[in-house]
Structure formats: structure tokens, C-alpha cells
Design a protein around this motif. Sequence first.
Motif, PDB file in Angstrom:
ATOM      1  N   HIS A   7       0.809  -1.222   0.000  1.00  0.00           N
ATOM      2  CA  HIS A   7       0.000   0.000   0.000  1.00  0.00           C
ATOM      3  C   HIS A   7       0.848   1.280   0.000  1.00  0.00           C
ATOM      4  O   HIS A   7       0.312   2.374   0.169  1.00  0.00           O
ATOM      5  CB  HIS A   7      -0.946  -0.002   1.206  1.00  0.00           C
ATOM      6  N   TYR A   9       2.064   3.107  -2.220  1.00  0.00           N
ATOM      7  CA  TYR A   9       1.786   4.171  -3.188  1.00  0.00           C
ATOM      8  C   TYR A   9       0.333   4.616  -3.227  1.00  0.00           C
ATOM      9  O   TYR A   9      -0.088   5.259  -4.171  1.00  0.00           O
ATOM     10  CB  TYR A   9       2.282   3.750  -4.565  1.00  0.00           C
ATOM     11  N   VAL A  10      -0.447   4.311  -2.174  1.00  0.00           N
ATOM     12  CA  VAL A  10      -1.811   4.847  -2.091  1.00  0.00           C
ATOM     13  C   VAL A  10      -1.696   6.368  -1.982  1.00  0.00           C
ATOM     14  O   VAL A  10      -0.907   6.885  -1.193  1.00  0.00           O
ATOM     15  CB  VAL A  10      -2.566   4.268  -0.870  1.00  0.00           C
ATOM     16  N   ARG A  11      -2.465   7.073  -2.800  1.00  0.00           N
ATOM     17  CA  ARG A  11      -2.441   8.533  -2.788  1.00  0.00           C
ATOM     18  C   ARG A  11      -3.858   9.076  -2.699  1.00  0.00           C
ATOM     19  O   ARG A  11      -4.821   8.435  -3.123  1.00  0.00           O
ATOM     20  CB  ARG A  11      -1.789   9.089  -4.070  1.00  0.00           C
ATOM     21  N   LEU A  21      -9.875   4.152  -1.325  1.00  0.00           N
ATOM     22  CA  LEU A  21      -9.432   3.330  -0.202  1.00  0.00           C
ATOM     23  C   LEU A  21      -9.486   4.103   1.114  1.00  0.00           C
ATOM     24  O   LEU A  21      -9.929   3.580   2.136  1.00  0.00           O
ATOM     25  CB  LEU A  21      -8.019   2.827  -0.479  1.00  0.00           C
ATOM     26  N   THR A  41      -4.401   4.034   8.334  1.00  0.00           N
ATOM     27  CA  THR A  41      -3.507   3.101   7.646  1.00  0.00           C
ATOM     28  C   THR A  41      -2.979   2.065   8.627  1.00  0.00           C
ATOM     29  O   THR A  41      -2.808   0.901   8.274  1.00  0.00           O
ATOM     30  CB  THR A  41      -2.328   3.818   6.965  1.00  0.00           C
ATOM     31  N   GLY A 138      -0.311  10.987   0.776  1.00  0.00           N
ATOM     32  CA  GLY A 138      -0.211   9.567   0.480  1.00  0.00           C
ATOM     33  C   GLY A 138       0.483   8.767   1.558  1.00  0.00           C
ATOM     34  O   GLY A 138       0.882   9.289   2.590  1.00  0.00           O
TER      35      GLY A 138
END
Length: 157
Positions: A7, A9-11, A21, A41, A138
Motif C-alpha cells: 500500500h 503508493y496509495v495517494r 481506499l 492506515t 499519500g
Amino acid sequence: MQWSAAHLYVREATGRNDGPLIDTWARANGVPLRSPWCGLTQWAGQKACGLPVPKGAAGSYNWFLDPKRTYYVRGKRGSVDSLRAGHQVGFYYANLGRIGHIGRGIVAGRTIRKGRPVRGWYVNAGNTGAGGGRDGAGIRLVYYALPDFYACANWLW
């Protein structure tokens, strides 16, 4: 730890604490959409691995209230040298008067700062900017020197 890497690179979609997300995690925790999400997170990673989470896991400070799991608080107890991969680290913000950001220690590292070696850790944290901080866009892997950590807790059991 695999969850953290997957995860990384979740932005945010628009830079306003949002995204598919991020919104899913907020709804699952019952927090208002567009809220700061670094604690979310940590919650999502723990749940995905079947590990426990504190009550109010969306609030970064709640991860450091359990005296059995919190082994370091700057100037009060323990040693930051006990930090291990997978443990949560908290960052204190004077303007808030509390821990205002949380991440997960990934790997110990060294860097040279002003000509001398400084020990630190690479930390995976959500709602983080490229240089760290609590209001980014992110999930990032950022290097922090040990003096930056205010608290450490072990939620791996």
C-alpha cells in the motif's frame, strides 16, 4: 509488513484526505470523511494481518495509551532503541499538545547529518508528505532520526 509495502503508493484523489481506499477506511472506522487518516492506515494494516487494534484506532494518539504495549515515551519511560520492525511510532506536535502523527517502523537505517552518523528508521506512514509530516497526500516511506520519535508501541501481539 507485506501490507505496508503493498500500500506504499496509495495517494489521495484530490489532496483533501480523500480517495476510494481512504474513504473505505474512514467509513469502516466511523470517522467523518476527509479526516486526517494516518491512524487509519495503521488500523487497516493490523486488521489485514489479523492483529489487534486499540479503541479509537483512527486517532494516532490512541495507539500509545496502552501501558503494556507502549514501551517508549520520550522523557517518561523506556528506550527508543527497543524499536523493531512493525512497531508503531508516534510523533508529537506542540501545536496540538499531543501525538498527532503515526507510522510503522519498517527498517533501521543510518544517514550522515552534519558530518556525523545519525541512527534512525524508515517509517511507513499514511497522510504523509514527501519529507514527512502529518498532512501529506499519500502513504510514504520516510527516514526519521531517532530523536524525532516521541513514542513507540508494539501492536504485533
